[in-house]
Enzyme design. Structure first.
Site, PDB file in Angstrom:
ATOM      1  N   ASN A 160       0.803  -1.234   0.000  1.00  0.00           N
ATOM      2  CA  ASN A 160       0.000   0.000   0.000  1.00  0.00           C
ATOM      3  C   ASN A 160       0.835   1.284   0.000  1.00  0.00           C
ATOM      4  OD1 ASN A 160       0.712  -0.406   2.651  1.00  0.00           O
ATOM      5  ND2 ASN A 160      -1.220   0.308   3.491  1.00  0.00           N
ATOM      6  N   GLU A 259       4.900  -3.726  12.281  1.00  0.00           N
ATOM      7  CA  GLU A 259       3.914  -2.660  12.031  1.00  0.00           C
ATOM      8  C   GLU A 259       2.732  -3.354  11.376  1.00  0.00           C
ATOM      9  OE1 GLU A 259       3.978   0.446  12.852  1.00  0.00           O
ATOM     10  OE2 GLU A 259       6.057   0.720  13.453  1.00  0.00           O
ATOM     11  N   CYS A 293      -3.020   1.675   6.654  1.00  0.00           N
ATOM     12  CA  CYS A 293      -3.228   1.087   7.981  1.00  0.00           C
ATOM     13  C   CYS A 293      -3.764   2.144   8.937  1.00  0.00           C
ATOM     14  CB  CYS A 293      -1.905   0.540   8.501  1.00  0.00           C
ATOM     15  SG  CYS A 293      -0.587   1.744   8.394  1.00  0.00           S
ATOM     16  N   GLU A 467       8.638   3.078  14.248  1.00  0.00           N
ATOM     17  CA  GLU A 467       9.426   3.491  13.076  1.00  0.00           C
ATOM     18  C   GLU A 467       9.344   5.002  12.959  1.00  0.00           C
ATOM     19  OE1 GLU A 467       7.869   1.095   9.772  1.00  0.00           O
ATOM     20  OE2 GLU A 467       9.604  -0.199  10.036  1.00  0.00           O
TER      21      GLU A 467
END
Ligand code: NAD
Length: 486
Positions: A160, A259, A293, A467
Site C-alpha cells: 500500500n 507494524e 493502515c 518506526e
C-alpha cells in the site's frame, strides 16, 4: 501523463538485486506485475527462490563488517544523496507507484515526498547514535553503554506504500550500520527495485541493500529468519502474517519490529469545528482510497451533529473523481487487486444486512479494473461486522453516540491499537481523551499523523516497536554494556 509507461524508466531493474548485481532467479522463474486500473500485465520480474534468499543473506553478511565500520558521517552522506536522488526522480517514482499500485498520482506524489524524508531524517540521525557512561551505584566500577548495529536485517513490506514502507526501514537500518535484505510485496515490486537502483547511485556499497521480489514469500522469509546470521526482522503488513512471522522468528530468537493492521476510530465530539472535522475525515479516510493502515475505519460522531457531519462528508466524497491513478485529475484510483475490491463489496453488503443505510456509493462501478465507489454508511449498528475489520477501501461507516465515555469505550473495543483521531474545540478535553485512547498514535484535530520525525507504531495487535523519529533508529541498535574498572 496518462500515457506514462515503463520504457520511460530505462534503468528500472526487473531482476533480483543481490550483492550489487542484477540477477535472474536461480530457477529462472518470473511473475507478472498487474496494472490495477486495467487488470493488464505491466511487466514481469524475477521470482526469488529460497536459494536466492540465502544468496541475499550471503551478500548482506559479506558487506556487514565494512558497513558497520564506516564512519557515521559517511553513512549519513550516502543517505542524504539517496534523499536527493529520490527528490530528483520523484516524478518517475510517483508514476511507477501509481502504475503498479493504482493510487492517484497526487497520493503517489505525497508518498514519494514522505518516503524520501526518511532518508533525510536518518541522514541526520546517523551521526547521533548515543551511548552512556555512568558510575555504578556501588561506586566499584563504571558502566559504559555502547550502541551497536543489531546485525543483518530482513525487511518485509506491504503493497500500500511501496516506497515509504521501504525507506522507513532502510533509512534507520543503514544509519545504524546494518545491512539488509528487502522482500517487497508481490503486487508492487517495481518501486522497490527502482529504490535499489537509487541507493546504488547514491553510493551504497554492494551487498548493503539487497532486494528480493518473491511470490513464495512464506518460504523465502522463513529461510532467511532461520539463517543464524540474520538478527532482525522488520515487518509491515497484516496482523495475520505478523503473527506467523513472530512464531517463525521465535526459533532463532530474532529481534522483531512489527507494524501491523489498524482499525482506527475517528471521534467527532459535539464541540468540534465541523468543517475541520470533515477536512480531517477526508484525509484520514480517503488518502490512498482508504488503503492505509492509518485509515479512519469507524466514525463515532456525537448525535447532535451526526446528520450535519455525514451530509457534508457525503457531499465531499461524492465530488471526488474516480479513475485510473495515472490520470492527472484522478482523486480516487482503483483498489490494488480483485480480492481487495471484492472484500470491500462484501463488507458493505454485510453492513447493510446488519441494518446500515447507504447514503453514498455502495457498489463497484461498471468499468474494468478494481474500483469501488466512495461510500458513506449511516445508522451503522454498534455490533455491525464492518466495525471489527480493516475495510481498506473508500467506505466510511458512521455510528452515533451521546456520552463521551461511551465513545471512548467503543473506540477502544478492538484488538488493534494503531491510531485514533479526535476532533474537539477544547484542547484540554482533547488531550484528556487522547490519553484514554488505547493506540500508539492519536491525531488530535488532525487527519494525518505520519511524520518521519515522529515515532510511528501501534499498541495491542497493531504491532511491536516504532518506526520514524529517534525511536526508529533504536530498533536497529543493540545496547552493549561494558562494566569497567579504570
Ligand atoms: P500482507 O500481510 O498480506 O503482506 C505483507 C508482506 O508480507 C508482503 O510483502 C507479503 O508478500 C509478505 N507475506 C505474506 N505472507 C507471508 C508469509 N507467510 N511469510 C512471510 N511474508 C509474507 O499485507 P498487505 O496486504 O501487503 O498489506 C496490507 C496490510 O498491511 C494491512 O493490514 C495494513 O494495515 C498493514 N499495514 C500496516 C502498516 C503499519 O505501519 N502498521 C503500514 C502499512 C500497511
Amino acid at each position: 501523463m496518462g500515457d506514462f509507461n515503463l520504457a520511460q524508466i530505462p534503468d528500472l531493474p526487473l531482476d533480483l538485486c543481490i550483492g550489487g548485481k542484477t540477477v535472474p532467479a536461480s530457477d529462472g522463474g518470473r511473475f507478472d506485475v498487474i496494472n490495477p486500473a486495467t487488470g493488464e500485465v505491466l511487466t514481469s520480474v524475477a521470482d526469488g527462490t529460497v536459494e536466492d534468499a540465502l544468496a541475499c543473506v550471503d551478500a548482506a553478511a559479506g558487506a556487514a563488517a565494512a558497513w558497520a565500520a564506516t564512519a557515521p558521517r559517511e553513512r549519513a552522506e550516502v543517505l542524504r544523496r539517496a534523499f536527493e536522488l529520490m527528490r530528483d526522480r520523484s516524478d518517475e517514482l510517483a508514476h511507477l507507484i501509481s502504475l503498479e499500485n493504482g493510487k492517484a498520482l497526487t497520493d503517489a506524489r505525497g508518498e514519494v515526498a514522505y518516503a524520501a524524508e526518511f532518508f533525510r531524517w536518518y541522514a541526520e540521525e546517523a551521526v547521533r547514535a548515543s551511548g552512556a557512561v555512568m558510575t555504578a551505584p556501588s561506586g566499584a566500577n563504571k558502566i559504559v553503554v555502547l550502541q551497536q548495529p543489531v546485525g543483518i536485517c530482513v525487511l518485509v513490506t506491504p503493497w500500500n506504500f511501496p516506497a515509504a514502507m521501504a525507506t522507513r526501514k532502510i533509512g534507520p537500518a543503514l544509519a545504524a550500520g546494518c545491512t539488509v535484505v528487502l522482500k517487497p510485496a508481490s503486487d508492487t515490486p517495481l518501486t522497490a527495485l527502482l529504490m535499489a537502483r537509487i541507493l546504488e547511485d547514491a553510493g551504497v556499497p554492494s551487498g548493503v541493500v539487497n532486494v528480493l521480489p518473491a511470490r513464495r514469500s512464506g518460504a523465502v522469509v522463513s529461510a532467511m529468519v532461520h539463517d543464524p546470521r540474520v538478527r532482525k526482522l522488520s515487518f509491515t503488513g497484516s496482523t495475520e502474517v505478523g503473527r506467523i512471522l513472530l512464531r517463525e522468528a521465535a526459533d532463532q530468537v530474532v529481534n522483531c519490529s512489527m507494524e501491523l493492521g489498524g482499525n482506527a476510530p475517528f471521534l467527532v465530539l459535539e464541540d468540534a469545528d465541523l468543517e475541520a472535522a470533515v477536512d480531517g475525515a477526508m484525509i484520514a479516510k480517503m488518502r490512498n482510497a482508504g488503503e492505509a493502515c492509518t485509515a479512519a475505519n469507524r466514525f463515532y460522531v456525537h448525535a447532535d451533529i451526526a446528520d450535519e457531519f455525514s451530509r457534508r462528508l457525503a457531499e465531499r466524497m461524492a465530488a471526488l473523481r474516480v479513475g485510473p491513478g495515472t490520470e492527472d485529475d484522478t482523486e480516487v484510483g482503483p483498489l490494488v487487486n480483485e480480492e481487495s475490491a471484492a472484500k470491500v463489496a462484501e463488507l458493505v453488503e454485510g453492513a447493510v444486512r446488519d441494518g446500515a443505510r447507504v447514503v453514498l456509493g455502495g457498489r463497484r462501478p461498471d468499468r474494468p479494473g478494481y474500483y469501488y465507489e466512495p461510500t458513506v454508511l449511516l445508522d451503522v449498528p454498534r455490533t455491525a461486522g464492518i466495525l471489527g475489520e480493516e475495510i481498506f477501501g473508500p467506505v466510511a461507516p458512521v455510528v452515533t453516540f451521546t456520552d463521551e465515555a461511551d465513545a471512548i469505550r467503543m473506540a477502544n473495543d478492538t484488538e488493534y491499537g494503531l491510531v485514533s483521531y479526535v476532533y474537539t474545540s477544547d484542547l484540554a478535553r482533547g488531550l484528556r481523551v487522547s490519553e484514554q485512547l488505547d493506540s500508539g498514535m492519536v491525531g488530535l484535530n488532525r487527519g494525518l499523523v505520519s511524520d518521519p520525525a515522529a515515532p510511528f507504531g501501534g499498541t495491542k495487535q497493531s504491532g511491536v516497536g516504532r518506526e520514524g523519529g529517534h525511536e526508529g533508529m533504536l530498533d536497529y541498535l543493540e545496547s552493549k554494556y561494558v562494566a569497567v574498572t579504570w
